[in-house]
Write a protein that holds these residues in place. Structure first.
Motif, short mmCIF file in Angstrom:
data_model
loop_
_atom_site.label_atom_id
_atom_site.label_comp_id
_atom_site.label_asym_id
_atom_site.label_seq_id
_atom_site.Cartn_x
_atom_site.Cartn_y
_atom_site.Cartn_z
N PRO A 57 0.81 -1.23 0.00
CA PRO A 57 0.00 0.00 0.00
C PRO A 57 0.85 1.27 0.00
CG PRO A 57 -0.75 -1.56 1.68
CD PRO A 57 0.58 -2.03 1.21
N ASN A 58 2.12 1.14 0.35
CA ASN A 58 2.99 2.31 0.48
C ASN A 58 4.24 2.18 -0.38
OD1 ASN A 58 1.46 3.72 2.71
ND2 ASN A 58 1.93 1.79 3.74
N ARG A 59 4.13 1.55 -1.54
CA ARG A 59 5.29 1.40 -2.42
C ARG A 59 5.90 2.76 -2.75
NH1 ARG A 59 2.55 -1.98 -7.15
NH2 ARG A 59 0.85 -0.63 -6.47
N PRO A 60 7.23 2.86 -2.85
CA PRO A 60 8.22 1.77 -2.88
C PRO A 60 8.76 1.37 -1.51
CG PRO A 60 9.33 3.81 -3.36
CD PRO A 60 7.88 4.16 -3.16
N ARG A 61 8.12 1.81 -0.44
CA ARG A 61 8.61 1.46 0.90
C ARG A 61 8.65 -0.07 1.10
NH1 ARG A 61 8.39 5.14 5.35
NH2 ARG A 61 7.87 3.34 6.62
N GLN A 62 9.62 -0.50 1.88
CA GLN A 62 9.73 -1.89 2.30
C GLN A 62 9.45 -1.94 3.81
OE1 GLN A 62 10.81 -4.19 -0.31
NE2 GLN A 62 10.53 -2.32 -1.54
N HIS A 63 9.15 -3.12 4.31
CA HIS A 63 8.96 -3.24 5.76
C HIS A 63 9.31 -4.64 6.22
CE1 HIS A 63 4.51 -4.81 5.69
NE2 HIS A 63 5.21 -5.28 4.69
N VAL A 64 9.45 -4.77 7.52
CA VAL A 64 9.78 -6.06 8.13
C VAL A 64 8.53 -6.93 8.20
CG1 VAL A 64 10.57 -7.21 10.24
CG2 VAL A 64 11.67 -5.09 9.47
N ASN A 65 8.68 -8.19 7.77
CA ASN A 65 7.57 -9.14 7.86
C ASN A 65 8.17 -10.51 8.19
OD1 ASN A 65 5.53 -11.15 7.14
ND2 ASN A 65 4.38 -9.43 6.27
N HIS A 66 7.92 -10.98 9.41
CA HIS A 66 8.54 -12.23 9.86
C HIS A 66 7.87 -13.46 9.26
CE1 HIS A 66 11.28 -10.43 12.79
NE2 HIS A 66 10.31 -9.58 13.07
N GLU A 67 6.72 -13.31 8.63
CA GLU A 67 6.02 -14.46 8.06
C GLU A 67 6.39 -14.69 6.61
OE1 GLU A 67 1.89 -13.86 8.71
OE2 GLU A 67 2.02 -14.09 10.89
N ILE A 68 6.39 -13.63 5.80
CA ILE A 68 6.62 -13.81 4.36
C ILE A 68 7.78 -12.96 3.84
CG2 ILE A 68 4.25 -14.50 3.87
CD1 ILE A 68 3.70 -11.65 2.92
N GLY A 69 8.47 -12.24 4.72
CA GLY A 69 9.60 -11.44 4.29
C GLY A 69 10.78 -12.29 3.84
N ARG A 70 11.61 -11.74 2.97
CA ARG A 70 12.81 -12.44 2.50
C ARG A 70 13.96 -12.16 3.46
NH1 ARG A 70 13.76 -10.85 -3.62
NH2 ARG A 70 15.04 -12.74 -3.58
N PRO A 71 14.79 -13.17 3.74
CA PRO A 71 15.89 -12.98 4.70
C PRO A 71 16.76 -11.77 4.33
CG PRO A 71 15.68 -15.29 4.09
CD PRO A 71 14.77 -14.53 3.17
N ALA A 72 17.15 -11.01 5.33
CA ALA A 72 17.99 -9.84 5.11
C ALA A 72 18.87 -9.62 6.34
CB ALA A 72 17.14 -8.60 4.84
N GLN A 73 20.17 -9.51 6.11
CA GLN A 73 21.12 -9.31 7.20
C GLN A 73 22.07 -8.16 6.86
OE1 GLN A 73 21.28 -12.67 5.74
NE2 GLN A 73 19.49 -13.25 6.95
N THR A 74 22.32 -7.32 7.84
CA THR A 74 23.24 -6.20 7.70
C THR A 74 24.16 -6.13 8.92
OG1 THR A 74 21.59 -4.89 6.48
CG2 THR A 74 23.46 -3.70 7.44
N ASP A 75 25.46 -6.13 8.70
CA ASP A 75 26.43 -5.88 9.77
C ASP A 75 26.72 -4.38 9.82
OD1 ASP A 75 26.60 -8.53 10.45
OD2 ASP A 75 28.43 -8.90 9.31
#
Length: 217
Positions: free
Chosen positions: A119-137
Protein backbone atom coordinates in the motif's frame (compact mmCIF):
# COMPACT_ATOMS: atom_id res chain seq x y z
CA UNK A 1 4.22 15.97 1.57
CA UNK A 2 5.44 17.93 -1.45
CA UNK A 3 5.35 16.21 -4.82
CA UNK A 4 8.66 14.66 -5.83
CA UNK A 5 10.28 16.20 -8.87
CA UNK A 6 13.17 14.43 -10.51
CA UNK A 7 16.05 16.87 -10.87
CA UNK A 8 19.27 14.90 -11.43
CA UNK A 9 22.70 16.53 -11.10
CA UNK A 10 24.29 17.69 -14.35
CA UNK A 11 27.80 16.49 -13.51
CA UNK A 12 29.14 13.80 -15.89
CA UNK A 13 29.74 10.29 -14.47
CA UNK A 14 33.09 9.84 -12.75
CA UNK A 15 34.85 6.79 -14.17
CA UNK A 16 36.79 4.79 -11.58
CA UNK A 17 37.93 1.94 -13.86
CA UNK A 18 37.36 0.73 -17.41
CA UNK A 19 38.79 -2.24 -19.32
CA UNK A 20 37.63 -4.69 -21.98
CA UNK A 21 35.04 -6.34 -19.69
CA UNK A 22 33.92 -3.99 -16.91
CA UNK A 23 33.19 -0.35 -16.20
CA UNK A 24 33.20 1.01 -12.64
CA UNK A 25 31.77 4.44 -11.85
CA UNK A 26 30.97 6.69 -8.90
CA UNK A 27 27.22 7.36 -9.08
CA UNK A 28 26.13 10.75 -7.76
CA UNK A 29 23.18 11.05 -5.40
CA UNK A 30 19.97 12.13 -7.10
CA UNK A 31 20.58 10.25 -10.36
CA UNK A 32 18.60 7.13 -11.27
CA UNK A 33 20.63 4.03 -12.10
CA UNK A 34 18.22 3.11 -14.91
CA UNK A 35 15.32 4.96 -16.56
CA UNK A 36 12.21 5.53 -14.48
CA UNK A 37 8.61 5.67 -15.63
CA UNK A 38 7.86 8.59 -17.92
CA UNK A 39 9.92 10.73 -20.26
CA UNK A 40 10.87 13.07 -17.41
CA UNK A 41 12.84 10.19 -15.83
CA UNK A 42 14.71 9.01 -18.90
CA UNK A 43 17.94 10.67 -17.77
CA UNK A 44 19.89 8.12 -15.73
CA UNK A 45 23.38 6.79 -15.13
CA UNK A 46 23.29 3.98 -17.69
CA UNK A 47 21.93 6.35 -20.37
CA UNK A 48 24.76 8.79 -19.72
CA UNK A 49 27.33 5.99 -19.81
CA UNK A 50 25.91 4.67 -23.08
CA UNK A 51 27.09 7.86 -24.81
CA UNK A 52 30.71 6.86 -24.07
CA UNK A 53 30.26 3.08 -23.89
CA UNK A 54 27.43 2.03 -26.25
CA UNK A 55 27.82 -1.61 -25.22
CA UNK A 56 27.31 -0.99 -21.48
CA UNK A 57 25.09 -3.53 -19.65
CA UNK A 58 23.43 -3.36 -16.23
CA UNK A 59 24.63 -5.62 -13.40
CA UNK A 60 23.10 -4.11 -10.24
CA UNK A 61 21.52 -0.87 -9.03
CA UNK A 62 21.85 1.79 -6.38
CA UNK A 63 18.86 3.75 -5.09
CA UNK A 64 18.24 7.17 -6.58
CA UNK A 65 19.36 8.91 -3.39
CA UNK A 66 22.46 6.75 -2.80
CA UNK A 67 25.88 7.67 -4.16
CA UNK A 68 28.97 5.55 -4.73
CA UNK A 69 30.54 2.60 -6.50
CA UNK A 70 28.63 0.80 -9.25
CA UNK A 71 29.96 -1.80 -11.69
CA UNK A 72 28.63 -2.27 -15.22
CA UNK A 73 29.46 -4.97 -17.77
CA UNK A 74 30.81 -4.26 -21.23
CA UNK A 75 30.17 -7.75 -22.61
CA UNK A 76 27.36 -10.32 -22.16
CA UNK A 77 29.94 -12.69 -20.63
CA UNK A 78 30.90 -10.12 -18.00
CA UNK A 79 27.24 -9.43 -17.25
CA UNK A 80 26.56 -13.14 -16.63
CA UNK A 81 29.64 -13.65 -14.44
CA UNK A 82 29.14 -10.51 -12.39
CA UNK A 83 25.41 -11.15 -12.06
CA UNK A 84 26.15 -14.59 -10.65
CA UNK A 85 28.59 -13.11 -8.13
CA UNK A 86 25.90 -10.74 -6.84
CA UNK A 87 23.25 -13.49 -6.75
CA UNK A 88 25.55 -15.86 -4.88
CA UNK A 89 26.72 -13.13 -2.49
CA UNK A 90 30.34 -13.41 -3.59
CA UNK A 91 30.80 -9.65 -3.78
CA UNK A 92 31.66 -7.57 -0.73
CA UNK A 93 29.93 -4.20 -0.39
CA UNK A 94 30.75 -1.56 2.21
CA UNK A 95 28.65 1.57 2.71
CA UNK A 96 29.16 4.72 4.76
CA UNK A 97 26.18 6.32 6.46
CA UNK A 98 25.29 8.98 8.97
CA UNK A 99 22.56 8.01 11.40
CA UNK A 100 20.24 9.93 13.66
CA UNK A 101 21.13 9.54 17.32
CA UNK A 102 23.82 7.73 19.31
CA UNK A 103 24.03 4.14 18.05
CA UNK A 104 25.31 1.55 20.51
CA UNK A 105 26.98 -0.92 20.82
CA UNK A 106 30.02 -0.35 18.62
CA UNK A 107 29.13 -3.17 16.24
CA UNK A 108 26.35 -5.62 15.55
CA UNK A 109 24.08 -7.32 13.06
CA UNK A 110 20.49 -6.70 12.02
CA UNK A 111 18.68 -9.86 10.94
CA UNK A 112 15.15 -8.87 9.91
CA UNK A 113 13.26 -10.22 6.87
CA UNK A 114 11.95 -7.62 4.40
CA UNK A 115 9.19 -7.37 1.83
CA UNK A 116 7.59 -4.56 -0.15
CA UNK A 117 4.93 -2.57 1.72
CA UNK A 118 2.39 -2.78 -1.12
CA UNK A 119 0.00 0.00 0.00
CA UNK A 120 2.99 2.31 0.48
CA UNK A 121 5.29 1.40 -2.42
CA UNK A 122 8.22 1.77 -2.88
CA UNK A 123 8.61 1.46 0.90
CA UNK A 124 9.73 -1.89 2.30
CA UNK A 125 8.96 -3.24 5.76
CA UNK A 126 9.78 -6.06 8.13
CA UNK A 127 7.57 -9.14 7.86
CA UNK A 128 8.54 -12.23 9.86
CA UNK A 129 6.02 -14.46 8.06
CA UNK A 130 6.62 -13.81 4.36
CA UNK A 131 9.60 -11.44 4.29
CA UNK A 132 12.81 -12.44 2.50
CA UNK A 133 15.89 -12.98 4.70
CA UNK A 134 17.99 -9.84 5.11
CA UNK A 135 21.12 -9.31 7.20
CA UNK A 136 23.24 -6.20 7.70
CA UNK A 137 26.43 -5.88 9.77
CA UNK A 138 27.30 -2.47 11.16
CA UNK A 139 30.36 -0.92 12.78
CA UNK A 140 30.43 2.52 14.41
CA UNK A 141 33.15 4.84 13.12
CA UNK A 142 32.46 7.69 15.52
CA UNK A 143 29.78 9.59 17.40
CA UNK A 144 29.67 13.20 16.23
CA UNK A 145 29.14 16.23 18.47
CA UNK A 146 25.78 16.98 16.85
CA UNK A 147 24.37 13.74 18.29
CA UNK A 148 24.60 11.72 15.08
CA UNK A 149 26.57 8.55 14.39
CA UNK A 150 28.82 7.73 11.45
CA UNK A 151 28.88 4.02 10.58
CA UNK A 152 30.08 1.48 8.07
CA UNK A 153 27.38 -0.89 6.86
CA UNK A 154 28.12 -4.29 5.36
CA UNK A 155 25.03 -5.90 3.80
CA UNK A 156 25.16 -9.70 3.65
CA UNK A 157 22.06 -9.76 1.44
CA UNK A 158 20.84 -7.32 -1.20
CA UNK A 159 17.19 -6.54 -0.52
CA UNK A 160 15.64 -3.32 -1.74
CA UNK A 161 16.11 -0.48 0.78
CA UNK A 162 17.70 -2.99 3.15
CA UNK A 163 20.16 -0.64 4.85
CA UNK A 164 17.58 2.11 5.17
CA UNK A 165 14.91 -0.10 6.76
CA UNK A 166 17.37 -1.92 9.03
CA UNK A 167 18.77 1.32 10.43
CA UNK A 168 15.24 2.65 10.97
CA UNK A 169 14.38 -0.55 12.84
CA UNK A 170 17.35 0.07 15.14
CA UNK A 171 15.81 3.44 15.95
CA UNK A 172 18.54 5.31 14.08
CA UNK A 173 17.32 6.20 10.57
CA UNK A 174 19.80 7.37 7.95
CA UNK A 175 19.90 11.16 7.85
CA UNK A 176 18.04 12.76 4.97
CA UNK A 177 16.04 9.64 4.13
CA UNK A 178 12.84 10.83 2.41
CA UNK A 179 11.07 7.50 2.99
CA UNK A 180 12.13 6.25 6.41
CA UNK A 181 13.29 9.28 8.42
CA UNK A 182 11.00 11.83 10.03
CA UNK A 183 11.26 15.14 11.82
CA UNK A 184 14.75 16.64 12.15
CA UNK A 185 16.39 13.42 10.90
CA UNK A 186 14.80 14.01 7.51
CA UNK A 187 15.87 17.64 7.14
CA UNK A 188 19.15 17.11 5.32
CA UNK A 189 20.04 17.99 1.73
CA UNK A 190 20.49 14.36 0.68
CA UNK A 191 20.32 10.77 1.89
CA UNK A 192 23.52 10.26 3.88
CA UNK A 193 24.29 6.84 2.37
CA UNK A 194 27.29 6.16 0.15
CA UNK A 195 28.55 2.93 -1.43
CA UNK A 196 32.18 3.30 -0.38
CA UNK A 197 33.70 0.12 -1.79
CA UNK A 198 32.92 -2.96 -3.86
CA UNK A 199 35.04 -6.09 -4.03
CA UNK A 200 34.51 -8.58 -6.85
CA UNK A 201 36.30 -11.06 -9.11
CA UNK A 202 37.16 -9.82 -12.58
CA UNK A 203 35.04 -11.80 -15.07
CA UNK A 204 38.02 -12.46 -17.35
CA UNK A 205 41.03 -13.01 -15.09
CA UNK A 206 39.17 -14.12 -11.95
CA UNK A 207 41.37 -11.77 -9.93
CA UNK A 208 39.84 -10.11 -6.89
CA UNK A 209 39.57 -6.36 -7.32
CA UNK A 210 38.36 -3.67 -4.90
CA UNK A 211 37.05 -0.32 -6.08
CA UNK A 212 36.46 2.66 -3.82
CA UNK A 213 34.87 6.10 -4.11
CA UNK A 214 35.48 8.92 -1.60
CA UNK A 215 32.53 9.81 0.60
CA UNK A 216 31.03 13.21 -0.30
CA UNK A 217 29.60 13.93 3.16
Amino acid sequence: MTEFRYSPPADPPRILHADHEILVVDKPAGLLSVPGRGEDRADCLIARLRVLFPEVLLVHRLDLDTSGVMVFALTPHAQRVLGRQFEERQTKKVYLARLWGHLEPKAGRVDLPLIVDWPNRPRQHVNHEIGRPAQTDWRVIRHDLDGTTRVRLMPLTGRSHQLRVHMMELGHPILGDPLYASGPARNFPRLMLHAESLRLRHPDSGKHMTFTAPCPF
